[in-house]
Structures are given as structure tokens and as C-alpha cells.
Design an enzyme around this catalytic site. Structure first.
Site, mmCIF file in Angstrom:
data_model
loop_
_atom_site.group_PDB
_atom_site.id
_atom_site.type_symbol
_atom_site.label_atom_id
_atom_site.label_comp_id
_atom_site.label_asym_id
_atom_site.label_seq_id
_atom_site.Cartn_x
_atom_site.Cartn_y
_atom_site.Cartn_z
ATOM 1 N N LYS A 216 -6.389 34.031 51.439
ATOM 2 C CA LYS A 216 -5.357 34.973 51.867
ATOM 3 C C LYS A 216 -5.163 34.778 53.371
ATOM 4 C CE LYS A 216 -2.784 38.675 52.066
ATOM 5 N NZ LYS A 216 -1.424 38.564 51.502
ATOM 6 N N ASN B 125 0.646 29.727 58.090
ATOM 7 C CA ASN B 125 1.732 30.493 57.488
ATOM 8 C C ASN B 125 2.713 30.818 58.603
ATOM 9 O OD1 ASN B 125 3.456 32.328 56.377
ATOM 10 N ND2 ASN B 125 1.886 33.771 55.714
ATOM 11 N N CYS C 133 6.322 34.117 59.468
ATOM 12 C CA CYS C 133 6.089 35.413 60.113
ATOM 13 C C CYS C 133 7.045 35.542 61.289
ATOM 14 C CB CYS C 133 4.667 35.500 60.658
ATOM 15 S SG CYS C 133 3.398 34.997 59.521
ATOM 16 N N LYS D 49 2.699 25.353 56.350
ATOM 17 C CA LYS D 49 3.357 25.874 55.152
ATOM 18 C C LYS D 49 4.784 26.279 55.479
ATOM 19 C CE LYS D 49 2.639 29.100 51.344
ATOM 20 N NZ LYS D 49 1.710 30.086 50.797
ATOM 21 N N ASN E 124 6.823 28.453 50.509
ATOM 22 C CA ASN E 124 6.481 29.859 50.525
ATOM 23 C C ASN E 124 7.545 30.605 49.714
ATOM 24 O OD1 ASN E 124 5.251 32.323 51.256
ATOM 25 N ND2 ASN E 124 4.682 31.483 53.248
ATOM 26 N N THR E 125 7.505 31.913 49.709
ATOM 27 C CA THR E 125 8.418 32.677 48.856
ATOM 28 C C THR E 125 9.833 32.767 49.426
ATOM 29 O OG1 THR E 125 7.646 34.660 49.970
ATOM 30 C CG2 THR E 125 6.581 34.111 47.897
ATOM 31 N N GLY F 268 5.221 26.512 43.742
ATOM 32 C CA GLY F 268 6.295 27.485 43.543
ATOM 33 C C GLY F 268 6.524 27.586 42.049
HETATM 34 C C1 LIG Z 1 1.118 38.813 46.102
HETATM 35 C C2 LIG Z 1 1.321 37.569 46.901
HETATM 36 C C3 LIG Z 1 0.727 37.464 48.163
HETATM 37 C C4 LIG Z 1 0.914 36.332 48.955
HETATM 38 N N1 LIG Z 1 0.309 36.257 50.172
HETATM 39 C C5 LIG Z 1 0.469 35.162 50.952
HETATM 40 C C6 LIG Z 1 -0.172 35.047 52.218
HETATM 41 O O1 LIG Z 1 -0.930 35.936 52.635
HETATM 42 N N2 LIG Z 1 0.063 33.934 52.964
HETATM 43 C C7 LIG Z 1 0.863 32.921 52.530
HETATM 44 O O2 LIG Z 1 1.024 31.926 53.240
HETATM 45 N N3 LIG Z 1 1.469 32.980 51.323
HETATM 46 C C8 LIG Z 1 1.287 34.079 50.524
HETATM 47 N N4 LIG Z 1 1.919 34.128 49.283
HETATM 48 C C9 LIG Z 1 2.775 33.007 48.841
HETATM 49 C C10 LIG Z 1 2.035 32.084 47.868
HETATM 50 O O3 LIG Z 1 0.929 31.474 48.503
HETATM 51 C C11 LIG Z 1 2.960 30.990 47.318
HETATM 52 O O4 LIG Z 1 3.354 30.160 48.367
HETATM 53 C C12 LIG Z 1 4.201 31.535 46.637
HETATM 54 O O5 LIG Z 1 3.892 32.691 45.913
HETATM 55 C C13 LIG Z 1 4.905 30.535 45.719
HETATM 56 O O6 LIG Z 1 4.071 30.068 44.691
HETATM 57 P P1 LIG Z 1 3.958 30.723 43.215
HETATM 58 O O7 LIG Z 1 5.331 30.824 42.670
HETATM 59 O O8 LIG Z 1 3.060 29.808 42.454
HETATM 60 O O9 LIG Z 1 3.352 32.072 43.430
HETATM 61 C C14 LIG Z 1 1.733 35.258 48.478
HETATM 62 C C15 LIG Z 1 2.312 35.364 47.218
HETATM 63 C C16 LIG Z 1 2.124 36.487 46.411
HETATM 64 C C17 LIG Z 1 2.779 36.556 45.078
#
Ligand SMILES: Cc1cc2nc3c(=O)[nH]c(=O)nc-3n(C[C@H](O)[C@H](O)[C@H](O)COP(=O)(O)O)c2cc1C
Ligand SMILES: Cc1cc2nc3c(=O)[nH]c(=O)nc-3n(C[C@H](O)[C@H](O)[C@H](O)COP(=O)(O)OP(=O)(O)OC[C@H]3O[C@@H](n4cnc5c(N)ncnc54)[C@H](O)[C@@H]3O)c2cc1C
Ligand code: FES
Lengths: 310, 311
Positions: A48, A130, A133, A169, A196-197, A251
């Protein structure tokens, strides 16, 4: 038929037992996972996000489910650097998976301070920056959406990383992800992680308010996979391949087939995020699935798959 | 390695033993665990919960879907859903658990189509559960709406573990049709009695409140509780209130308990992505040294000391 598939991959100057990672924020610091997954079976584990000071994170609701995905606005809630070192790092010691600490902050100096402090910690193989931000010094513009800032933060952190692998990232919330990918490589990134998201919003039509307290959140899960595959392929062909920089692609990965798609698109390794919530052990299952695929296709080294899109 | 030791929690398959509708919106689902799952779930404490994967269950036929849930029925289910237990019984190497659920959206709609022999993936048991204390002579169970299941489980546990304890239960809902109990409306009295089968089977008297006065006490379950406490002698030092229900109700129960210096444990509900303490989605604001901190509902809870929670 190959009896043995070589699952090893070269990644940012190190050899990984296999190409499967868990994604930041979806597996905590590995301490809660003992009953659900053998963390040692993974190629890599990303923590995390860790920030210099502890963060309580956003108000709730922090998540909402959508079709084939979910939005999260956790707000980087984490224990902070000192407690991470005290309580979480010992649990990560002795892991055979390569441990990457995901680092976040609001100022470049914060990123540098975290990485500097962890640069000599033996259990850590590398860092994932990350950069999705807001930069408080630049009026809250996200570091990761501005090529100049991406290069600046990458090179500043690189100097502090004590030779450990530095993975940047990338956020997909940009017009052309190759531009920021290139900036990260110029800044000295040893690897790129994407995606990332995606910034998104869900509205409660009864109250006409946003469901998330933060109003917006990051969309993850199966819904984003085809866009993520496209972005990995774009960065691979336009930046990473020639620069010789590996990509951690992800993703929406839920299955071995999904993971293989990313590898064909150009990812040297893959990360599993949201899917771990539904099947906490699925990352480990994916390793087995990739192996079977290789056997079926007479591939002796899994790394031969990378970037083989015709 | 860890695989060999008996697991206290994990991911298991359960088979459906029954699934029946008890009220327009309430159903009761029976699940059977064998092997490792039977051992893990055999140790479930009241208030603990499980995460069910309902994504593979079929959507009911259109005509079986309540009008107000037609749009929700079109939504896909990705994440698991948390449910507590109304009853847990282990015998002959199997563990049977009852889940009492309210049909509210895509996952619980799908849940209604599960039938005998269907297999469900279940992660659990999770969370902390209620803690009964030695020396406690009286327990007061307060269930608001969907908060009924863990109170039924608590009734089972308390009577088995503390046979001399004096236990009573309060159950409330908006209206008689929303009461998650298998009781005929005409059997419900305005006083304590043995008319809720789910409590009576353990020899526990209960009292019912409906907001609209369609059965039992006219008013909220907390009004009903306050009214009863006002009319009866209760030794605060030897009494504990256990509550589960909507947050507003829990806040009201916490207030009543505070005024009367009675210990009170409340079970909180949060949207949960993981249920195992890794995602930080389920925070509960708690008091801490004059400040507040976030605790995790799935890991530090769902049961909290009422004094600790910032409602
Ligand atoms: C609940 C949650 C918390 C996340 N926290 C972080 C984080 O603290 N730092 C980060 O770089 N990405 C974070 N992510 C992004 C994930 O690491 C990942 O890049 C993103 O969810 C896309 O992949 P996925 O579709 O397999 O989840 C988070 C995603 C989710 C769903
Ligand atoms: C620890 C715990 C124990 C639970 N035990 C039970 C139980 O024994 N029986 C039962 O019927 N339900 C229980 N629930 C609630 C249950 O998980 C939800 O009703 C279910 O997830 C609804 O899913 P759905 O897809 O049908 O509806 P959704 O569309 O997901 O939800 C329907 C509505 O309920 C709200 N909601 C959903 N989940 C929650 C939640 N966790 N907290 C607050 N509001 C929510 C949504 O915002 C929406 O308005 C429990 C929840 C928790 C956290
Ligand atoms: S639901 Fe993920 S931490 Fe509680």
C-alpha cells in the site's frame, strides 16, 4: 512439449521468480494475507502507498461498485513511514517475492525523504512511485499528468534510492501516456508501471449527490482492462522497448488469460489488484495458468511472450 | 506450511441446504460446510461475518423482481458481500449456518435464486464478534431491521454458554411486514413475551416495536427499550446491551446506555471491498486520546464498544 517452463523474468536489473505481482493498495502490507495467499509464490509484492506522515485518508464512503469495476477514494490512508518500518517491514523480511514499497506524497521532498530512509532496508527490492497525487507546491496539479514534473520527481527520487529498482507508476488520466512514460525514462526510471486508476464519478440519483465523499474516485477492475492493454502496448512500442525499460502492466486482470494479454502487449510482468478482493489467492493461481499456457504453446521461457503482438 | 494447521478463517465452499422467503423482503439461507470449512465456521462468534461471492448466481425472472429493484437487477455483481449469521450449529463433522438477508440490490436479488445443493464461495469467519463478560447477569439484545441476524446468533450463544444469564430481546422495524422474524402479526403483543420464535426457542422473551404501530410497541425499537428500562429495575453493573441495526438506531441505543451507565456493544455496517483488512474502505471513526482515529469495520469490528464510536 516442454516439461519445464522457465518462469523467471528480468525486471529492472533483477531476476524475478515469475512475472506476477499484486498491485498497491489491494493486498495491504502482506500481513493480513497468510490464510488466503502464499505471498512467497509471487514474483513481486507492492505495498500500500507509504507516505512520510501517517494519513487518515478520506471521509467515507470510500468505495462504490460499478458494472465490472469499482471506484475507490481511499485517500492514501496509511500508517506513515515510521510505523511502516516498525510494524510492517519486519513482516516483509525474508519474503522470496521481490518487495516494492509504493511511495506517495504531496511534495517532491516527501517522496525523497521516504525513499532515502528505506534505501538501505534489506527486505526492499525497489520502489514504485505513485505519482497520481496532487503536488501542493504546484497548486495541486497531479505530478503524473505533467511531463516536466514526472521527470523532475523521478530524477530526484532516483538519486535517493541507493541503487534500488525505481519503478514509476503512470496515471492513465492524460492525453498521451507515452509523453509521461518518456519523461519517467528520461528521469532515470528503471521500470514503468501502468496503469493506475481512471478518475470517475458515480451519482446517487435520489439525493443527486456523488456517492463517494471525495466526489470522484479511481475506477479499477475488469472494466478498465482493454484500455490498460492499449496503453501498455502504446508505451511499449513508443517508449519502453527501445529504452530497454520493462513494464509492469495491469488494470482489471482476473485470470491468466488477462495477464497473458498484457504480456503479449509488451508487459514484462503483470499486477493483480481489484481481483484479489474477490479471490484473495487469484494472483498465485494466475502464475499456474500462465505456465499452462506456455506449455500449450511450446514456450520454454515465459519472457519470450513479452511484446509478441503481431 | 500454514496449509496444514487447522484454519480459523479462509476461503471455503459451502453448499446450500435451504433458501426460503420469510417476509416480502426477507429470506433465510442455510449453508453447510464440511471439512476445513466446518472447523473454521464451527468457531464463529456472534457478530462475526462472512463474505459471499454471489456474482455467479442467476438473476431472478423479471416478474419475480420487485418493481423498485428492476434497474438494480441490471447491475453486475463484482465484489463479495458481507453477511453475519443468525445461527451456527456443528454436528457430525459439518457446520450449518443460517444467513438472514434482506433483498436490497443486485447481490441479494441473485441470492434468492440459490437452491438446495448449489455451491457458494465463502470467505470467513471474519471480524471480531460480540464479547460476553464473566459476571454479567443480564443481557439485553436490541435488533433494528436488518440487524436481527447477529442478535439471534447471540441469543443462541448466550443461552448455551451462560445458562443462568437473564436474556431479553427487542426487535424493531418500520412496519410489521418489515420484521425479519417468522412470526404471525396477530401473535405479537405489546409486552414482553415468547412470540418471536427465533428467541423463544432459547427460552428468551422478546418485545417488538414498529415505527407505524402496526404491531407491538408503537415507536422505534430504542423508544421501546427506553420505555422498558424506565419501568424495570436494571442493575447497570451486571447488564450489557448488545445492539445491531441502522447507525442512527445504534447511536440512540448508545445514548440510552450511556445515560444509564450500562455497557453497550454495537455492530457497525460499512461498505466493504475486501473484508479482510487490506483495502481501507470500511473505516469507523473512533475516539482516541481526545482525538479521533479510523478503525477498520472488517478487522477491528464490526463490533465496537458504543463509547468508542463517533456516530
Ligand atoms: C481500494 C484500492 C486502493 C488502492 N490504493 C493504491 C495505492 O495506495 N497506491 C497506488 O499506487 N495504487 C493504488 N490502487 C491502484 C491499484 O494498485 C491498481 O493500479 C489499479 O487498481 C488498477 O488495477 P486493477 O484493475 O487490477 O485493480 C488502489 C486500488 C484500489 C482498488
Ligand atoms: C458486517 C456486516 C454484516 C452484515 N450482515 C447482514 C445480514 O446478516 N443480513 C443482511 O441482509 N445484510 C447484511 N449486511 C448488509 C449486506 O452486506 C448488504 O445488504 C448487501 O451487500 C447488499 O448487496 P446488494 O448488491 O443486494 O445491494 P447494494 O445495491 O449493494 O446495496 C443496496 C443498498 O444498501 C446499501 N448498503 C449495502 N451494503 C451496505 C453496508 N455494508 N452498509 C451500509 N449500507 C449498505 C447500499 O448503499 C444501497 O443503498 C451486512 C453488512 C455488514 C458490513
Ligand atoms: S473491507 Fe477492506 S479493509 Fe475493511
Amino acid at each position: 512439449m516442454n516439461e519445464m517452463v522457465d518462469m523467471m523474468v528480468e525486471f529492472g536489473g533483477m531476476g524475478l521468480a515469475n512475472p506476477v505481482f499484486t498491485a498497491s493498495g489491494t493486498c495491504g502490507y502482506a500481513d493480513e494475507l497468510a490464510e488466503f495467499m502464499d505471498v512467497n509464490a509471487l514474483g513481486g509484492f507492492v505495498t500500500k502507498s507509504v507516505t512520510l506522515k501517517p494519513r487518515k485518508g478520506n471521509l467515507r464512503p470510500r468505495i462504490v461498485e460499478t458494472n465490472a469495476g469499482m471506484l475507490n477514494a481511499i485517500g492514501l490512508a496509511n500508517v506513515g513511514l515510521e510505523k511502516f518500518i516498525e510494524e510492517k517491514l519486519p513482516v516483509l523480511r525474508g519474503r522470496s517475492a521481490a518487495v516494492f514499497v509504493n511511495v506517495a506524497g504531496e511534495r517532491i521532498e516527501e517522496y525523497v525523504a521516504v525513499v532515502e530512509r528505506l534505501a538501505n532496508e534489506e527486505p526492499i527490492a525497489g520502489f514504485e512511485l505513485n505519482i497520481s497525487c496532487p503536488n501542493v507546491k504546484r497548486g495541486g496539479i497531479t505530478f503524473g499528468t505533467d511531463a516536466g514534473q514526472v521527470k523532475e520527481i523521478t530524477s530526484a527520487v532516483k538519486k535517493a534510492s541507493g541503487g534500488k529498482c525505481l519503478m514509476v507508476k503512470l496515471t492513465p488520466n492524460v492525453t498521451d501516456i507515452s509523453v509521461t512514460a518518456k519523461a519517467a525514462v528520461e528521469g532515470g526510471a528503471d521500470a514503468l508501471s501502468l496503469v493506475n486508476t481512471f478518475t470517475a464519478m458515480v451519482i446517487d440519483i435520489e439525493s443527486r449527490k456523488c456517492v463517494l465523499a471525495n466526489r470522484t474516485g479511481g475506477l479499477s477492475g475488469p472494466a478498465i482492462r482493454p484500455i490498460a492493454v492499449y496503453m501498455v502496448n502504446k508505451v511499449y512500442t513508443e517508449v519502453a522497448k527501445d529504452a530497454g525499460v520493462p513494464i509492469l502492466g495491469g488494470g482489471g486482470i482476473r485470470t491468466a488469460s488477462d495477464a497473458i494479454e498484457f504480456m503479449i502487449a509488451g508487459a514484462s510482468a503483470v499486477s493483480v489488484g481489484t481481483a484479489s478482493f474477490i479471490e484473495p489467492g487469484c494472483a498465485v493461481k494466475i502464475i499456474e495458468g500462465i505456465k499452462k499456457y506456455c506449455e500449450r504453446h511450446d514456450i520454454s521461457k515465459v519472457s519470450e511472450l513479452v511484446g509478441t503482438l503481431k | 506450511m500454514t496449509e496444514q494447521a487447522a484454519k480459523t478463517k479462509g476461503k471455503f465452499s459451502a453448499s446450500v441446504s435451504f433458501n426460503r422467503q420469510i417476509k416480502p423482503r426477507y429470506w433465510r439461507l442455510g449453508l453447510e460446510f464440511s471439512g476445513e470449512g466446518a472447523v473454521a465456521f464451527g468457531g464463529t462468534r456472534p457478530g462475526q461475518f462472512a463474505e459471499l461471492d454471489l456474482s455467479g448466481a442467476a438473476v431472478p425472472a423479471e416478474k419475480a423482481i420487485p418493481e423498485d429493484l428492476r434497474d438494480a437487477a441490471k447491475r453486475e455483481v463484482l465484489l463479495r458481500r458481507p453477511f453475519s449469521f443468525a445461527k451456527v450449529e456443528s454436528k457430525k463433522g459439518k457446520t450449518h449456518v443460517d444467513i438472514l438477508y434482506c433483498v436490497l440490490g443486485p447481490a441479494t436479488l441473485r441470492m434468492t435464486t440459490l437452491g438446495h445443493g448449489d455451491v457458494v464461495s465463502v470467505i470467513g469467519p471474519l471480524g471480531n464478534g460480540y464479547k460476553a463478560a464473566e459476571g454479567e447477569k443480564r443481557a439485553i439484545l436490541v435488533a433494528g431491521g436488518m440487524g436481527a441476524p447477529p442478535m439471534q446468533h447471540m441469543a443462541q450463544e448466550l443461552t448455551a454458554e451462560y445458562p443462568t444469564m437473564d436474556v431479553i430481546a427487542f426487535g424493531g422495524a418500520k412496519s410489521v411486514d418489515d420484521l425479519p422474524f417468522e412470526t404471525r402479526p396477530d401473535q405479537i403483543l405489546k409486552e414482553l413475551g415468547f412470540y418471536l420464535r427465533e428467541f423463544a426457542e432459547y427460552g428468551i422473551q422478546s418485545m417488538v416495536a414498529t415505527d407505524d404501530g402496526s404491531a407491538g410497541f408503537a415507536g422505534t425499537v430504542t423508544d421501546c427499550l427506553a420505555d422498558w428500562l424506565g419501568r424495570n429495575e436494571v442493575n447497570a453493573n451486571e447488564t450489557v446491551i448488545y445492539a445491531c441495526g441502522p447507525e442512527q438506531m445504534l447511536a440512540a441505543v448508545a445514548e440510552i446506555a450511556k445515560e444509564r451507565h450500562i455497557d453497550c456493544q454495537v455492530s457497525m455496517e460499512r461498505l466493504m471491498a475486501c473484508g479482510i483488512g487490506v483495502c481501507q474502505s470500511c473505516v469507523v471513526e473512533c475516539k482516541c486520546d481526545g482525538d479521533t482515529e479510523y478503525k477498520l469495520c472488517c478487522k477491528d469490528g464490526p463490533v465496537f464498544d458504543a463509547k468508542e464510536v463517533v456516530f
